[in-house]
Each structure stands twice: as structure tokens, then as C-alpha cells.
Motif scaffolding. Structure first.
Motif, PDB file in Angstrom:
ATOM      1  N   HIS A 155      13.617  78.687  -0.522  1.00 14.35           N
ATOM      2  CA  HIS A 155      14.693  77.722  -0.714  1.00 14.35           C
ATOM      3  C   HIS A 155      14.884  77.397  -2.186  1.00 14.35           C
ATOM      4  CE1 HIS A 155      11.020  75.381  -0.712  1.00 14.35           C
ATOM      5  NE2 HIS A 155      11.656  74.349  -1.193  1.00 14.35           N
ATOM      6  N   ARG A 156      13.871  77.688  -2.989  1.00 14.11           N
ATOM      7  CA  ARG A 156      13.987  77.397  -4.412  1.00 14.11           C
ATOM      8  C   ARG A 156      14.191  78.696  -5.196  1.00 14.11           C
ATOM      9  NH1 ARG A 156       9.271  74.970  -5.191  1.00 14.11           N
ATOM     10  NH2 ARG A 156       9.797  72.968  -4.267  1.00 14.11           N
ATOM     11  N   ARG A 198      20.422  73.734  -2.115  1.00 18.21           N
ATOM     12  CA  ARG A 198      19.468  72.789  -1.513  1.00 18.21           C
ATOM     13  C   ARG A 198      18.048  73.276  -1.820  1.00 18.21           C
ATOM     14  NH1 ARG A 198      19.349  74.605   3.244  1.00 18.21           N
ATOM     15  NH2 ARG A 198      17.215  75.293   2.962  1.00 18.21           N
ATOM     16  N   ALA A 199      17.576  72.986  -3.031  1.00 20.19           N
ATOM     17  CA  ALA A 199      16.317  73.571  -3.491  1.00 20.19           C
ATOM     18  C   ALA A 199      15.131  72.629  -3.321  1.00 20.19           C
ATOM     19  CB  ALA A 199      16.443  73.995  -4.956  1.00 20.19           C
ATOM     20  N   THR A 200      15.345  71.459  -2.738  1.00 19.49           N
ATOM     21  CA  THR A 200      14.240  70.506  -2.600  1.00 19.49           C
ATOM     22  C   THR A 200      13.753  70.391  -1.159  1.00 19.49           C
ATOM     23  OG1 THR A 200      15.877  68.740  -2.426  1.00 19.49           O
ATOM     24  CG2 THR A 200      14.859  69.067  -4.583  1.00 19.49           C
ATOM     25  N   LEU A 201      14.305  71.205  -0.284  1.00 14.35           N
ATOM     26  CA  LEU A 201      13.882  71.138   1.116  1.00 14.35           C
ATOM     27  C   LEU A 201      13.882  72.561   1.673  1.00 14.35           C
ATOM     28  CD1 LEU A 201      13.236  68.892   3.275  1.00 14.35           C
ATOM     29  CD2 LEU A 201      15.561  69.270   4.110  1.00 14.35           C
ATOM     30  N   ASP A 253      13.866  75.857   4.156  1.00 12.68           N
ATOM     31  CA  ASP A 253      14.656  76.293   5.309  1.00 12.68           C
ATOM     32  C   ASP A 253      13.983  75.877   6.612  1.00 12.68           C
ATOM     33  OD1 ASP A 253      16.176  77.463   3.354  1.00 12.68           O
ATOM     34  OD2 ASP A 253      15.898  79.519   4.032  1.00 12.68           O
ATOM     35  N   VAL A 287      14.620  72.322   7.474  1.00 12.70           N
ATOM     36  CA  VAL A 287      15.973  72.103   8.014  1.00 12.70           C
ATOM     37  C   VAL A 287      16.025  72.555   9.469  1.00 12.70           C
ATOM     38  CG1 VAL A 287      18.423  72.621   7.771  1.00 12.70           C
ATOM     39  CG2 VAL A 287      17.012  72.352   5.727  1.00 12.70           C
ATOM     40  N   GLU A 288      15.410  73.698   9.744  1.00  8.78           N
ATOM     41  CA  GLU A 288      15.364  74.182  11.135  1.00  8.78           C
ATOM     42  C   GLU A 288      14.755  73.119  12.044  1.00  8.78           C
ATOM     43  OE1 GLU A 288      16.341  76.979  12.544  1.00  8.78           O
ATOM     44  OE2 GLU A 288      16.428  78.563  11.019  1.00  8.78           O
ATOM     45  N   ARG A 304      14.451  69.963  11.522  1.00  6.72           N
ATOM     46  CA  ARG A 304      15.154  68.692  11.557  1.00  6.72           C
ATOM     47  C   ARG A 304      16.480  68.766  12.304  1.00  6.72           C
ATOM     48  NH1 ARG A 304      14.558  66.115   5.451  1.00  6.72           N
ATOM     49  NH2 ARG A 304      12.299  66.231   5.307  1.00  6.72           N
ATOM     50  N   THR A 305      16.977  69.982  12.514  1.00  2.00           N
ATOM     51  CA  THR A 305      18.300  70.103  13.115  1.00  2.00           C
ATOM     52  C   THR A 305      18.344  69.351  14.438  1.00  2.00           C
ATOM     53  OG1 THR A 305      18.619  72.245  12.062  1.00  2.00           O
ATOM     54  CG2 THR A 305      20.073  71.725  13.913  1.00  2.00           C
ATOM     55  N   ASP A 306      19.252  68.396  14.488  1.00  2.84           N
ATOM     56  CA  ASP A 306      19.485  67.653  15.722  1.00  2.84           C
ATOM     57  C   ASP A 306      18.233  66.939  16.230  1.00  2.84           C
ATOM     58  OD1 ASP A 306      21.803  67.116  16.931  1.00  2.84           O
ATOM     59  OD2 ASP A 306      21.866  68.865  18.228  1.00  2.84           O
ATOM     60  N   TRP A 321      17.131  63.672  15.408  1.00  2.00           N
ATOM     61  CA  TRP A 321      17.033  62.233  15.185  1.00  2.00           C
ATOM     62  C   TRP A 321      16.382  61.505  16.351  1.00  2.00           C
ATOM     63  CZ3 TRP A 321      21.125  65.353  14.599  1.00  2.00           C
ATOM     64  CH2 TRP A 321      21.508  65.602  13.286  1.00  2.00           C
ATOM     65  N   LYS A 380      12.880  60.634  16.356  1.00  2.00           N
ATOM     66  CA  LYS A 380      12.454  59.516  15.521  1.00  2.00           C
ATOM     67  C   LYS A 380      12.980  58.186  16.035  1.00  2.00           C
ATOM     68  CE  LYS A 380      12.419  62.341  11.369  1.00  2.00           C
ATOM     69  NZ  LYS A 380      13.320  62.711  10.283  1.00  2.00           N
ATOM     70  N   GLY A 385      22.435  68.817  -5.625  1.00  2.00           N
ATOM     71  CA  GLY A 385      21.630  69.580  -4.672  1.00  2.00           C
ATOM     72  C   GLY A 385      21.137  68.832  -3.449  1.00  2.00           C
ATOM     73  N   THR A 396      22.096  67.981  -0.421  1.00  5.82           N
ATOM     74  CA  THR A 396      23.287  68.385   0.331  1.00  5.82           C
ATOM     75  C   THR A 396      23.478  67.656   1.651  1.00  5.82           C
ATOM     76  OG1 THR A 396      22.075  70.164   1.418  1.00  5.82           O
ATOM     77  CG2 THR A 396      23.206  70.705  -0.643  1.00  5.82           C
ATOM     78  N   VAL A 428      17.627  65.174   2.193  1.00  5.12           N
ATOM     79  CA  VAL A 428      17.308  66.270   1.276  1.00  5.12           C
ATOM     80  C   VAL A 428      16.991  65.611  -0.073  1.00  5.12           C
ATOM     81  CG1 VAL A 428      18.164  68.301   0.063  1.00  5.12           C
ATOM     82  CG2 VAL A 428      18.820  67.904   2.453  1.00  5.12           C
ATOM     83  N   PRO A 429      15.743  65.699  -0.528  1.00  6.66           N
ATOM     84  CA  PRO A 429      15.362  64.957  -1.734  1.00  6.66           C
ATOM     85  C   PRO A 429      16.266  65.258  -2.929  1.00  6.66           C
ATOM     86  CG  PRO A 429      13.415  65.830  -0.642  1.00  6.66           C
ATOM     87  CD  PRO A 429      14.600  66.435   0.066  1.00  6.66           C
ATOM     88  N   SER A 463      24.062  72.043   8.078  1.00  2.56           N
ATOM     89  CA  SER A 463      22.929  72.793   8.623  1.00  2.56           C
ATOM     90  C   SER A 463      22.011  71.965   9.505  1.00  2.56           C
ATOM     91  CB  SER A 463      22.125  73.407   7.477  1.00  2.56           C
ATOM     92  OG  SER A 463      21.681  72.406   6.578  1.00  2.56           O
ATOM     93  N   HIS A 464      21.959  70.667   9.284  1.00  4.01           N
ATOM     94  CA  HIS A 464      21.077  69.807  10.083  1.00  4.01           C
ATOM     95  C   HIS A 464      21.685  69.451  11.437  1.00  4.01           C
ATOM     96  CE1 HIS A 464      19.167  69.146   6.165  1.00  4.01           C
ATOM     97  NE2 HIS A 464      18.225  68.441   6.721  1.00  4.01           N
ATOM     98  N   ARG A 465      22.941  69.785  11.665  1.00  2.00           N
ATOM     99  CA  ARG A 465      23.625  69.303  12.859  1.00  2.00           C
ATOM    100  C   ARG A 465      23.645  70.316  13.997  1.00  2.00           C
ATOM    101  NH1 ARG A 465      26.692  64.924  12.903  1.00  2.00           N
ATOM    102  NH2 ARG A 465      26.014  65.073  15.073  1.00  2.00           N
ATOM    103  N   GLY A 466      23.783  69.809  15.187  1.00  2.43           N
ATOM    104  CA  GLY A 466      23.889  70.655  16.372  1.00  2.43           C
ATOM    105  C   GLY A 466      25.000  71.680  16.263  1.00  2.43           C
ATOM    106  N   ARG A 500      25.618  73.614  13.998  1.00  2.00           N
ATOM    107  CA  ARG A 500      25.061  74.875  13.489  1.00  2.00           C
ATOM    108  C   ARG A 500      24.531  75.741  14.626  1.00  2.00           C
ATOM    109  NH1 ARG A 500      20.127  76.934  12.330  1.00  2.00           N
ATOM    110  NH2 ARG A 500      18.909  75.010  12.443  1.00  2.00           N
ATOM    111  N   VAL A 554      20.541  78.290   8.429  1.00  2.00           N
ATOM    112  CA  VAL A 554      20.525  77.011   7.702  1.00  2.00           C
ATOM    113  C   VAL A 554      21.193  77.094   6.334  1.00  2.00           C
ATOM    114  CG1 VAL A 554      18.518  76.080   8.900  1.00  2.00           C
ATOM    115  CG2 VAL A 554      18.183  77.434   6.814  1.00  2.00           C
TER     116      VAL A 554
END
Lengths: 521, 521
Positions: free
Chosen positions: A388-389, A496-499, A501, A504-505, A507-509, A511, A514, B70, B72, B76-77, B418-421, B423, B430
């Protein structure tokens, strides 16, 4: 089984890819690099991310394109937020050090903002591109601003070389008939030998620094960036190397009258720089290039000495060895001197990689970029490549003969000539001087802000003498390359270089996991 | 002469630009914001750089486009190397603090790499988007992960609200007929009043925090980011606000059957999210939107209270006051809920700015972006705007009635879904979920990776119901917009962000001054 534990990352400065016998130069024997190639893989289509020291090196060290790391020209600080080689290799247990040049300007404003003291341990690393500065020497030390602490000058003083700046007065100057100093800052003095004895010149001194570090490490793993200053100008070679080459060894110049008469505006402005004008004058190449070749010959001998010592220490059995350069040198080809623009003699790199367990004697024609080295090193050491970076890709599969079926279709290089006189000649603002090269293995497309693109067909015109950019029957191809440039800008880089791939996978959907509920009735 | 010494930067969360009477809402009287507009300038075409909290706010706080900073999407930090508002205003002598939400995820990896302790003074600033966290509260506190230190919960406990998480149980829940808690996490419960008393709910509590900070400052200059959590969901409004609005006050939905039957693939995938499906069900809007309006009404009252106190303290004479939002809310329009996509109800912002010496009662139709605020603040305080880093432009000339002849021709907004359903539904990776909006004041062009673009003509279709993107007679226009997007990517952003334009000007062709000679014979 052979295992890679160390990395010796050797870089020459301003070394043209084709000035080595391994790459076919007819009059430039470099047997030690030939041997390295015979024991490893020689990459035949390696390209710099920028054909000038600073941005090229920042791409080498960050594994990211120039547009991503933002250090677009020499002395443009590398943002403190950019990760570098040492950040990746140190957690893998290696001591990561530098002997030589990085050309890295620290982001002092950015460090100040974070309260990071440049003299602290973290501050030093952040200022030195992530390397422990075993010895840092960027190689250009004008007497007007030479550091009194310059290690090489201290060394020369101990050897008996006098003056405040023996780097200039001895290592990079010749001597006139009446004992006067003939400064290497001027091309005309390349026709004379440097005043220094070969064994005290910069290239062997840097080799000594490297060997000292490697010996010091013993069996503890390391990555050393041995970054030679030469054959970058001042083109001053000591004897006996100086006398090994003469005008008769200089290859014919590669240029065409039409290049000048119908020059692309940016190319014309670069031709008008001092180096372009002077390298185009009769006799200049014949006086300068023998010195350039002598410096390469000396470099090859030092590589030989280094390899012999590594072998004796057993380090060839556990060390990945990379030899490359930051960019090339026009040397009068295309009516140009220096580097920066995108002809092969400027932007194409020598790249030889060898190591235990890797292919021997191979020649790899796939398109390779400078940014591939950081992921290659991580991969070779068994680490996980943070894709990712990092924007390059590991060459390890190619080095092991397991090339994937899909490889990149294009290499990309960039330029920001805002600091150069060409900008003034072209009447452009400091933010209007960017250029991009895309090369797909046959076609080379070069776009500059505000001008028509250039296009070269390297299959039918390997010398890049005919710019097809303005020919109507190639407009379609240029448009396709522009579209490819667009794709690179939007998809080819890591925004998106701070998180990662993977994050993200996951975290997708997610919430609900949590406890955050939204949109549910 | 009136002078701006302080900045009150007020942001509402998820507040649609058109849900204020100042912007023409027929049934949503917000007299205090009307008065602010009458005393200042109301921007009629202000746009978010992304229509979702995190990236939008990071653009507000850094003054840079999403592609540049970045971050995004939410969580994402923000790279530690990104400068934020506080870095610019603190050197001008202001205390720069936060009361409320930033949604800023710290770059802990980046801080760890630099040895920056998140608990240190510099570390806290770097973790809090450059703000001193006078009070940080991002507004969503699921009981599964609520912090035991949440200041608002401590406050509620003191007021006698019981439970481990009164934020949820009282402020964001209703009560059933048998005393059971009806959680605000579910849209269906928006039809009931929140259990909390209005004066203890989040909006007045945040106003109190702001007033406390401002009083504490006395005559010392400050910038406060008062960042309200509402009217973002949970859509739970306390009495008496709850009862002020009913189904009869809800504007007709803005959607067309054709939008659904011929939906663009990305839009269809968003329609299939829970919020899209539920907001499209009969009766949902009529039950949820009155609560949304009640929360806005309460916010307006709090703005009134705040302004009255500022006036009494004399702060209206030396304070620049900005009121805006991070993005809007679909609320069922276009068969969608939430935000993220690029219709005006999602991406267009309310923006009102007033201050001493500025125009009063003006309406500004020029295209304005969220990234314009940081340079506006610096400019208003007499600082020098670092245009090599900041990508917005100061609105001060517009606020003083001295609009320049040249202004921007297009606003740009971005999305990474990319974080959403969506996708998963679209089967994309991602890194393949990016979108861009370009709006030139009439035409809105929306491009998504891997799909045909959308195109809307807001002059003839202000409700954005007809997507012209696939119509053959608009291909030319779409191509022109794609070219404009290319220009933005290559020229519209600051790649060289660590060195000023002036420094490049001074350095151009200046090596000789330092004693470095090259290319000279």
C-alpha cells in the motif's frame, strides 16, 4: 540452503548503462562487473524514476514514484512522512548504513513542526534518508562552502595533501606546467590527470569505508548502501587510469542534425545550457570522455577488490549484491550534456543483481524500475512487502527464474526542470515545468507541460534520433500514451499509503462489528 | 480599524446546504444563521473535497485535496508529514483548539517510525490534526466500545443520567411505552423524542465547551474549531425541538424512477446499501426528516446563544466567524441515504463567513472549495500563505468585495468507496474504487474507476435527475472533463510541497553562486 542475510546496495553516480562491457561497450572493459553479471542477473531494461540525482535517489530509497514522494529535484526536501529503506529493513534485524552519497535534503521544517531534533537518534535517521550515516559524502565540495569536518578531506590531510580543500585542489584538479592548479570544475581540465594518487582518490576511499563497515559487522546482518561519487563530474581521473583511455577510445557521438534544427522546445532549451553547448563543440567529447572512462575503469577495479574481500570473508554466500546507478550522462549525445531528459543514455540504468540461490548469468529484458529495489530487498530477506505504500514490485521472482506471467507494461520517469535555466528561456513558471516519460519496451512517449509530446520508436530508431511526436500518423499512439499516463496518475500510485489493503478488506462493511449501526430501520 | 484577531471555525456534521432558511429552505427557519449571513457573505457554490466525514475534514484542516493528503476514507490515518491548520496559525500567535469532532485518525505507525510519543505535547498535536484537544468528541459512541473517559458521558452522569453509556441510553435513544430504551441506532426510533432534556444534549454541551474556551482566552488571540456532532445520525432530537416539525414539514423527495431503472452501476450499488433501501421505503423520510430538522433548529438556537455571548464579550469586533458543514445527507433523495456520492445534497456545503471589515449581506456565486479555508484564515490574520503546500486559495478578496478577475473554473471532489459494501457488490478490489467529481458551475462530471462517467446539466436539470453520461451527444463534453481531470492531477496539485515557489525562483540556475560549476569549458 543459501540464505540472504545481508544487502550490499552499490550505486555509481551518473554512470551510463552502456559504458560497461557487460552492457556491450566496445572499448570500456569492466571485467569485475562482467563477473558480477555472470554470477547474477543483468537487467537490460532498467529505468530511473528521474534522470537526476535527488529525485532518482529518493525513488530508489522510498520505493515510490517522484509524484508520490514529492522531492521533484535536487535539494527539494523529502517529506518527513516518507518511509525509506531503513524503516523497512531495520525491523528485520539489519543494521542499515550508508557509505557515500544520498543527495537527501532533510525536511527540517517538517521536523521542526514535530519537535524532532535533527541531532537526536531518530532525527539523524530522518535526516539521512533512513540510513545510519556511517560515512556521508555527496561528492561536491566547492571551496566556498566546504565543511571543515569533511571526512575525506581529513583523510587527505593525513596523507599529506595540503590546503583547506584538498578534495578540490588534489582529487579534483590537475596541475599546470608551472605548478598551477587546473580546476576540475572546468571541462577543459579533464584532459589532464588529477593531482591525486589513485589509491587516495574518492573511489578507493569509499571502498575502504564499506569494507571497514562490513568487517565491523562480523556475522551480524546488515544492509550497506555503498554509494560512489564517481564517475559524476568533476571528470578528473588519476593516473594510471587517466592514461588508459584516449580520444581513439571515444565512441562516435550519437546525434543528428535534424535533432537540433527541429528540436522540441524543451530539448532546445536544454541544448542551450552550458553543458549542451560545450559538449557539442568539436574536441570536447574527445577530451572529457577518456577521463569519464578512466573513472569507470577505476570503479570496476574497486568493485573487484570489494568482491575479493567479500569472498574471503564468506559474505558472497549470504549477501545480495546490487550494482546500479542513479542515472546516466549525455556526454554530447543528442547535442546535450549532463542528464535530466529522457533519452536512454540519461534515464536507462545498469542493474546487476546477484546473490545466493539466485539465477546466474541471466539477462532479463522485462521492464524494471528503480522503485523495485526496496520491495526486492524486503522480499529477499523474507519480510512482508507493504504494497500500500511501495509502488515498485519485488524482482525476486525474476531473480529466481520464476517470472510471473503478468509483468508491468510500462516504465515511468519524471522531471521537474523548474530549477534550470531552461525554464527561464521557455518563460515558464516554477510549477509549469514537469515532464513524464512512458516507455513500453518499444515506444517512448515524453510529455511536458505546455508542449506537444515527443515520441520515439526504439525498435526502428534505437538511437532515438527521430522524434515522431509531431507526425500526424502517430497522434493516435500519443493519445493512447496520454491515457496510460492518466491511468498511472489515478491508479498506478498509492494514494492511500497509511492503511494496508488487508486492513481495508477487513474493514469493508464492518461497522456493525463495532456496534455502529446506520441506515437500518 | 477593525482587525481580525481570532477565528471561530464552526462546523456542523452532515448538514445539507439547503436545510437552512438562509439557503432557501421553505420550512426550516434558522434565523440566527440568517443573521450571520446578513452580517457576512453567504457562499452559494461551496463544495466539499469529499462527501464523507474523514477525507472531507482532512481537506478542510490541511488545505489540500484528498489525493494529496491521502486520507481517502474514514479511519485512514492522515500521514504524519501533512501540515494542518494549527501548524499555520500557531506561529501567528494564536492558541488553536478543538471543541468537538475531527474524525482524524492519527498516523501511529508514522509516529512510531519517528519516535514521536503520542502522549507528548508534539505527539498530541500530531494526533489531533494540529488542534489542542480542548474537548475532542467524534460523536459516535457504541456501548460496545465507549471510552470510560468520554467527557460528555461524565457530564451526563453528573446531571443524573444513569447507565454506563448515557450518550446512547439518554442522548441518542427514545423511551418506549413501557419504559424500554428505543435505540437511536435504528431509523425507526427517530419518530420518538430523545430521552434527554434539550439543555443537556450534545449541541448545547458543545456550545458550552466553546464558550468556556473563549472566556478562558480573554484578550489572547485564538482559533477555535467548534465542530458540532449534529445533525449527523443518530437522528434523535430532544423536546421541545422534536415536536416543532412533523411529516407535513418534510419536502417532497427528489428522485425519479429513471434514476433507479437506468442507474449507473456505482449509484445502484449505493442504492442497495441499507440506508438507500430504507430511506426509499414509504414513510421513512416522513419519520426521520422531522428529527433531522429539529436537530438543525436546535443547532441554530445554539448559534444564536453563541453569537449573543460573543457580542457581549466584544468578540464580534475581532473575530472571523465561519459556519460550514463537512458534507450533506441524501435523506432519500435519488433513492439514497447517507452521503459519499456527488449530488449537491451530498457534496455541496453551506458556507457563511463574517468578520470585522468584511462585506455584509453579500451572496457569492463563485466556485469555492473546503480547502480554501486554511489559506483564508492565514490571509485574514496577515500571515503569508504557503501556496506550495496549500492547494486552496484565500477567500479574503471575495470577502472584501475585491474579487479577482480570474477565479477557479472547476471544483473537485473525490471518493474512495473501498470500505463500503458497494465494492463487494461491484466485485472490485480495494484499490479500484476511486471517483472524482468536477463541477464548473453548470456541468457536473463524475468519473469512477472502471465505469462510464456520469454527467449532469445543473442549468436545465438542477435536481440532477438525468444522467447524460451515456448519451452520445455528450461524449465530447465528457472527454473535455476527463482532460480537465488530467490537468488537475498533473498541474492542479502541489507535488513539490516541501520547498516554496520563491525558493525555486531564487535557486534557478544559481549553482555558480555556491561555487558549483558544471558544463563550463
Amino acid at each position: 540452503m543459501a540464505e540472504i542475510r545481508n544487502i550490499l546496495f552499490i550505486m555509481a553516480d551518473q554512470l551510463r548503462w552502456d559504458y560497461l562491457s557487460a552492457y556491450g561497450h566496445p572499448g570500456m572493459p569492466t571485467p569485475h562487473l562482467d563477473r558480477l553479471a555472470a554470477n547474477g542477473v543483468r537487467f537490460n531494461r532498467a529505468y530511473a524514476q528521474s534522470a537526476i540525482c535527488g529525485p532518482s535517489r529518493m525513488s530508489f530509497y522510498t520505493g515510490r514514484y517522484v509524484t508520490s514522494h514529492g522531492s521533484t529535484w535536487n535539494q527539494v526536501p523529502l517529506n518527513i512522512g516518507e518511509w525509506t529503506l531503513g524503516d523497512y529493513l531495520r525491523p528485520l534485524g539489519l543494521r542499515v548504513a550508508l557509505a557515500g552519497k544520498t543527495h537527501m535534503p532533510a525536511d527540517l521544517e517538517g521536523m521542526g513542526r514535530l519537535g524532532l531534533d535533527p541531532e537526536s537518534a531518530d532525527g539523524v535517521l530522518a535526516s539521512q534518508c533512513g540510513f545510519e550515516p556511517y560515512i556521508r559524502d555527496d561528492g561536491l565540495h566547492p571551496s566556498q562552502s566546504v565543511s571543515p569536518d569533511l571526512a575525506y578531506n581529513r583523510y587527505l590531510a593525513v596523507q599529506g595533501y595540503d590546503g583547506d580543500n584538498p578534495w578540490h585542489d588534489w582529487a579534483n584538479s590537475a596541475e599546470g606546467e608551472e605548478g598551477e592548479i587546473l580546476s576540475g570544475w572546468y571541462l577543459r581540465n579533464a584532459q589532464f590527470p588529477a593531482r591525486i594518487r589513485a589509491e587516495h582518490s574518492e573511489t578507493p576511499w569509499m571502498t575502504d569505508q564499506a569494507l571497514s563497515f562490513i568487517r565491523e559487522q562480523g556475522e551480524a546482518p546488515w544492509c550497506l548502501h555503498l554509494s560512489y561519487i564517481k564517475p559524476h563530474w568533476p571528470y578528473m581521473a588519476p593516473e594510471p587510469y587517466f592514461s588508459m583511455f584516449g580520444a581513439e577510445d571515444v565512441c562516435p557521438v550519437n546525434r543528428a542534425e535534424e535533432e537540433r534544427s527541429q528540436a522540441h522546445p524543451v530539448m532546445r532549451a536544454f541544448m542551450n545550457h552550458a553543458e549542451g553547448r560545450n559538449f557539442s563543440k568539436p574536441g570536447v567529447r574527445e577530451k572529457v570522455i577518456p577521463a569519464y572512462m578512466a573513472l569507470i575503469k577505476q570503479l570496476d577495479d574497486e568493485i573487484g577488490r570489494l568482491m575479493a574481500e567479500l569472498e574471503e570473508m564468506g559474505r558472497l554466500d549470504d549477501t545480495l549484491i546490487v550494482f546500479t546507478a542513479d542515472h546516466g550522462d549525455y556526454l554530447g549525445d543528442h547535442w546535450l550534456g549532463e542528464k535530466e531528459l529522457f533519452h536512454d543514455c540519461s534515464v536507462r540504468l545498469p542493474l546487476i543483481i546477484s546473490g545466493p540461490g539466485l539465477a546466474k548469468g541471466g539477462v532479463e529484458d522485462r521492464l524494471v524500475e528503480a522503485i523495485d529495489l526496496v520491495p526486492t530487498f524486503i522480499d529477499a530477506l523474507g519480510g512482508e512487502v507493504p504494497s500500500h505504500r511501495l509502488e515498485g514490485r519485488s524482482l525476486l521472482p525474476l531473480l529466481k527464474g520464476n517470472a510471473p506471467r503478468q509483468w508491468r507494461d510500462v516504465v515511468i520517469s519524471e522531471l521537474d526542470y523548474s530549477h534550470r535555466g531552461a525554464r527561464l528561456e521557455l518563460g515558464r513558471g516554477v510549477n509549469d515545468c514537469r515532464g513524464w516519460m512512458l516507455f513500453d519496451g518499444r515506444w517512448k512517449y515524453v510529455a511536458f507541460q505546455g508542449f506537444e509530446p515527443q515520441l520515439f520508436d526504439l525498435e526502428n530508431d534505437p538511437d532515438e534520433l527521430e522524434d515522431l511526436g509531431r507526425q500526424s500518423d502517430h497522434q493516435e499512439r500519443s493519445r493512447a500514451f496520454q491515457a496510460r499516463l492518466f491511468t498511472w496518475l489515478t491508479e498506478g500510485r498509492n494514494i492511500r499509503a497509511t492503511l494496508s489493503d488487508e486492513a481495508v478488506e477487513q474493514r469493508t462493511d464492518s461497522w456493525l462489528k463495532k456496534g455502529v449501526v446506520f441506515g437500518e430501520w
